[in-house]
Enzyme design. Structure first.
Site, PDB file in Angstrom:
ATOM      1  N   ASP A   1      -8.507  -6.499 -18.145  1.00 46.60           N
ATOM      2  CA  ASP A   1      -8.066  -5.717 -19.300  1.00 46.60           C
ATOM      3  C   ASP A   1      -9.222  -4.842 -19.762  1.00 46.60           C
ATOM      4  O   ASP A   1     -10.372  -5.060 -19.383  1.00 46.60           O
ATOM      5  CB  ASP A   1      -7.594  -6.629 -20.427  1.00 46.60           C
ATOM      6  CG  ASP A   1      -8.688  -7.574 -20.906  1.00 46.60           C
ATOM      7  OD1 ASP A   1      -9.528  -7.987 -20.077  1.00 46.60           O
ATOM      8  OD2 ASP A   1      -8.729  -7.909 -22.091  1.00 46.60           O
TER       9      ASP A   1
ATOM     10  N   ASP B   1     -10.184 -21.412 -26.078  1.00 49.57           N
ATOM     11  CA  ASP B   1     -11.450 -21.718 -25.415  1.00 49.57           C
ATOM     12  C   ASP B   1     -12.576 -21.136 -26.242  1.00 49.57           C
ATOM     13  O   ASP B   1     -12.376 -20.167 -26.975  1.00 49.57           O
ATOM     14  CB  ASP B   1     -11.504 -21.125 -24.002  1.00 49.57           C
ATOM     15  CG  ASP B   1     -11.866 -19.640 -24.037  1.00 49.57           C
ATOM     16  OD1 ASP B   1     -13.048 -19.309 -23.853  1.00 49.57           O
ATOM     17  OD2 ASP B   1     -10.962 -18.809 -24.279  1.00 49.57           O
TER      18      ASP B   1
ATOM     19  N   CYS C   1     -15.408 -41.166 -35.649  1.00 51.74           N
ATOM     20  CA  CYS C   1     -15.291 -40.686 -34.262  1.00 51.74           C
ATOM     21  C   CYS C   1     -15.421 -41.849 -33.284  1.00 51.74           C
ATOM     22  O   CYS C   1     -16.287 -42.721 -33.446  1.00 51.74           O
ATOM     23  CB  CYS C   1     -16.380 -39.642 -33.999  1.00 51.74           C
ATOM     24  SG  CYS C   1     -16.368 -38.977 -32.318  1.00 51.74           S
TER      25      CYS C   1
ATOM     26  N   GLY D   1      -9.722  -9.586 -27.330  1.00 48.53           N
ATOM     27  CA  GLY D   1     -10.366  -8.577 -28.166  1.00 48.53           C
ATOM     28  C   GLY D   1     -10.562  -8.974 -29.609  1.00 48.53           C
ATOM     29  O   GLY D   1     -10.751  -8.110 -30.468  1.00 48.53           O
TER      30      GLY D   1
ATOM     31  N   CYS E   1     -15.884 -41.300 -29.906  1.00 50.83           N
ATOM     32  CA  CYS E   1     -16.365 -40.737 -28.639  1.00 50.83           C
ATOM     33  C   CYS E   1     -17.432 -41.649 -28.030  1.00 50.83           C
ATOM     34  O   CYS E   1     -17.985 -42.536 -28.693  1.00 50.83           O
ATOM     35  CB  CYS E   1     -16.910 -39.319 -28.845  1.00 50.83           C
ATOM     36  SG  CYS E   1     -18.578 -39.220 -29.528  1.00 50.83           S
TER      37      CYS E   1
ATOM     38  N   GLN F   1      -4.198  -6.325 -26.060  1.00 48.41           N
ATOM     39  CA  GLN F   1      -5.317  -5.685 -26.746  1.00 48.41           C
ATOM     40  C   GLN F   1      -4.808  -4.906 -27.965  1.00 48.41           C
ATOM     41  O   GLN F   1      -3.650  -4.987 -28.314  1.00 48.41           O
ATOM     42  CB  GLN F   1      -6.079  -4.790 -25.775  1.00 48.41           C
ATOM     43  CG  GLN F   1      -6.900  -5.541 -24.739  1.00 48.41           C
ATOM     44  CD  GLN F   1      -8.063  -6.319 -25.345  1.00 48.41           C
ATOM     45  OE1 GLN F   1      -8.495  -6.084 -26.467  1.00 48.41           O
ATOM     46  NE2 GLN F   1      -8.566  -7.291 -24.589  1.00 48.41           N
TER      47      GLN F   1
ATOM     48  N   ASP G   1     -11.178 -16.757 -16.346  1.00 44.46           N
ATOM     49  CA  ASP G   1     -11.192 -15.477 -17.040  1.00 44.46           C
ATOM     50  C   ASP G   1     -11.421 -14.383 -16.002  1.00 44.46           C
ATOM     51  O   ASP G   1     -12.044 -14.606 -14.972  1.00 44.46           O
ATOM     52  CB  ASP G   1     -12.310 -15.489 -18.086  1.00 44.46           C
ATOM     53  CG  ASP G   1     -12.259 -14.318 -19.035  1.00 44.46           C
ATOM     54  OD1 ASP G   1     -11.376 -13.460 -18.864  1.00 44.46           O
ATOM     55  OD2 ASP G   1     -13.111 -14.257 -19.936  1.00 44.46           O
ATOM     56  N   SER G   2     -10.939 -13.176 -16.279  1.00 42.36           N
ATOM     57  CA  SER G   2     -11.019 -12.097 -15.295  1.00 42.36           C
ATOM     58  C   SER G   2     -12.430 -11.590 -15.080  1.00 42.36           C
ATOM     59  O   SER G   2     -12.706 -10.943 -14.075  1.00 42.36           O
ATOM     60  CB  SER G   2     -10.150 -10.922 -15.751  1.00 42.36           C
ATOM     61  OG  SER G   2     -10.725 -10.300 -16.887  1.00 42.36           O
ATOM     62  N   GLY G   3     -13.333 -11.846 -16.038  1.00 36.23           N
ATOM     63  CA  GLY G   3     -14.693 -11.333 -15.919  1.00 36.23           C
ATOM     64  C   GLY G   3     -14.902 -10.008 -16.616  1.00 36.23           C
ATOM     65  O   GLY G   3     -16.028  -9.519 -16.693  1.00 36.23           O
ATOM     66  N   GLY G   4     -13.837  -9.426 -17.140  1.00 36.43           N
ATOM     67  CA  GLY G   4     -13.972  -8.139 -17.806  1.00 36.43           C
ATOM     68  C   GLY G   4     -14.880  -8.201 -19.022  1.00 36.43           C
ATOM     69  O   GLY G   4     -15.687  -7.298 -19.245  1.00 36.43           O
ATOM     70  N   PHE G   5     -14.780  -9.285 -19.792  1.00 34.86           N
ATOM     71  CA  PHE G   5     -15.621  -9.422 -20.982  1.00 34.86           C
ATOM     72  C   PHE G   5     -17.092  -9.512 -20.596  1.00 34.86           C
ATOM     73  O   PHE G   5     -17.959  -8.906 -21.232  1.00 34.86           O
ATOM     74  CB  PHE G   5     -15.220 -10.649 -21.790  1.00 34.86           C
ATOM     75  CG  PHE G   5     -16.128 -10.933 -22.960  1.00 34.86           C
ATOM     76  CD1 PHE G   5     -15.992 -10.215 -24.137  1.00 34.86           C
ATOM     77  CD2 PHE G   5     -17.129 -11.889 -22.865  1.00 34.86           C
ATOM     78  CE1 PHE G   5     -16.844 -10.457 -25.220  1.00 34.86           C
ATOM     79  CE2 PHE G   5     -17.976 -12.131 -23.938  1.00 34.86           C
ATOM     80  CZ  PHE G   5     -17.832 -11.416 -25.114  1.00 34.86           C
TER      81      PHE G   5
ATOM     82  N   HIS H   1     -20.048 -35.357 -27.613  1.00 33.57           N
ATOM     83  CA  HIS H   1     -19.506 -35.540 -28.962  1.00 33.57           C
ATOM     84  C   HIS H   1     -18.769 -34.295 -29.447  1.00 33.57           C
ATOM     85  O   HIS H   1     -17.638 -34.390 -29.944  1.00 33.57           O
ATOM     86  CB  HIS H   1     -20.611 -35.887 -29.962  1.00 33.57           C
ATOM     87  CG  HIS H   1     -20.116 -35.827 -31.375  1.00 33.57           C
ATOM     88  ND1 HIS H   1     -19.430 -36.863 -31.971  1.00 33.57           N
ATOM     89  CD2 HIS H   1     -20.117 -34.815 -32.286  1.00 33.57           C
ATOM     90  CE1 HIS H   1     -19.054 -36.505 -33.189  1.00 33.57           C
ATOM     91  NE2 HIS H   1     -19.456 -35.258 -33.411  1.00 33.57           N
TER      92      HIS H   1
ATOM     93  N   CYS I   1     -20.760 -41.580 -30.110  1.00 31.21           N
ATOM     94  CA  CYS I   1     -20.715 -42.285 -31.396  1.00 31.21           C
ATOM     95  C   CYS I   1     -20.566 -43.794 -31.219  1.00 31.21           C
ATOM     96  O   CYS I   1     -21.044 -44.570 -32.061  1.00 31.21           O
ATOM     97  CB  CYS I   1     -19.580 -41.730 -32.253  1.00 31.21           C
ATOM     98  SG  CYS I   1     -19.957 -40.101 -32.952  1.00 31.21           S
TER      99      CYS I   1
END
Length: 373
Positions: free
Chosen positions: A144, A270, A308, A220, A310, A193, A90-94, A339, A313
């Site tokens: 952004d 994500d 499940c 956004g 996994c 955006q 991620d760009s880090g803007g958030f 899990h 489990c």
């Protein structure tokens, strides 16, 4: 990067993305490894137990600590973490927007104060790409202008204008760097955006998709708006996104959000939810969420979810996880996170199979039916 559409069922898509490090079958959920680590898990867990093909790391956090130049000296994210499949950064803007005591965007970038030591920094479109060149991620998100919702039309218009301006700077700079031999195996995605305003979403999507990016994200959203407003915005925005390139919905979300967004044509997701909720005692199952710290699980000798397969489990009981959580044993965080991530990864895998077999509508109905029982 290679991109291929394998199947379409109405708007839902099953695709294949090939990067320099892995082959990614979509729809895909990317576990969040903010500081080059998915919390409580290591690369062996991600590779051998969960068999992930791509995880997300964050430019803002790695720039501040340990520093992107240190990561570069230690072999980029792949060499540093020993996770040898794909990374998206991620760009880090958030994070500059949400974590900083002060965060101020202007025409050229975002000024922010470190949440670690209070030092001041300034992210520009070129700066965040330079950081990501050092990180050597497979997919790089550009800077952004993210804004909080609700927002005025004036602020939405400014956000879209800045985001397009920064996108043009980013794509031009990336091509220049590639001509100089840098970032040749790195792909670059732009972020659409416009809040939940269809007029500005269309403007942003139209302007950005006219540029030669490798993929496009919807940013956004999942910032406090109603769920239906988010779904409607996704459905509207995907109409303007190229069919021949990946579509990524950032920071979303619940299992329901993911199923609804797959139904509307999104390929990539994500969210910190599966790992964060695991650490807080909330476990995702095929029949809904459970609170593992509840007293009723103290003597429950069943796995978390009998449907499940996994690692957790197959080997441990609800009673054991209940005990670990109550005792604050660190092992709990690993087992619960494995899990929850398996649940998310299996959910998108099953969605892909349903799309290929042209039965996604039934899959979606069954998903909701199981959760109501």
């Amino acid at each position: 990067m290679e991109f291929k559409i394998d199947a379409i069922d109405k708007n839902a898509r099953a695709c294949t993305i090939k990067t320099a490090h892995s082959t990614i079958k979509t729809p895909i959920f990317m576990p969040v490894g903010t500081a080059a680590s998915v919390k409580a898990l290591d690369s062996i867990d991600m590779l051998d137990i969960l068999n992930t093909q791509i995880i997300l790391a964050n430019t803002y956090h790695l720039y501040l600590r340990p520093g992107d130049e240190i990561v570069a000296k230690l072999g980029g994210l792949h060499g540093f973490t020993k996770y040898n499949r794909s990374f998206l950064t991620d760009s880090g803007g958030f994070q500059a927007f949400s974590l900083s005591d002060i965060s101020k965007a202007d025409e050229n970038g975002i000024e922010f104060k470190s949440h670690i030591d209070g030092s001041r920094h300034y992210f520009t479109p070129k700066k965040v790409l330079d950081i990501q060149y050092n990180l050597k991620s497979d997919i790089m998100m550009i800077l952004d202008d993210l804004i909080a919702l609700p927002a005025t039309k004036e602020r939405l218009a400014l956000s879209v204008k800045r985001t397009t301006k920064w996108a043009i700077e980013s794509i031009n700079y990336h091509k220049k760097m590639q001509n100089q031999g840098k970032g040749l195996n790195q792909n670059i995605f732009a972020i659409i955006q416009g809040g939940i305003d269809f007029e500005y979403r269309k403007i942003s999507a139209t302007e950005l998709t006219s540029l030669d990016f490798d993929g496009f994200a919807i940013g956004g959203l999942s910032v406090g708006e109603e769920n239906q407003a988010m779904y409607d915005t996704v459905e509207f925005t995907t109409k303007f996104m190229p069919k021949e390139k990946p579509r990524y919905l950032m920071g979303v979300g619940t299992p329901e959000d993911i199923i609804e967004s797959i139904d509307r044509g999104v390929d990539m997701f994500d969210c910190v939810m599966p790992t964060r909720n695991a650490r807080n005692g909330t476990i995702f199952t095929s029949f809904g969420r459970i609170n593992i710290k509840a007293a009723k699980y103290k003597l429950d000798n069943n796995p978390i979810d009998e449907n499940c397969n996994c690692y957790t489990c197959k080997n441990y009981t609800r009673a054991y996880l209940n005990h670990l959580f109550r005792a604050k044993e660190l092992t709990y965080y690993r087992l619960a996170s494995i899990h929850n991530l398996h649940y998310y990864l299996n959910l998108v895998k099953e969605a892909r199979e349903a799309i290929i077999e042209k039965r996604f509508d039934k899959f979606k109905k069954d998903f909701y039916d199981r959760r109501q029982k």
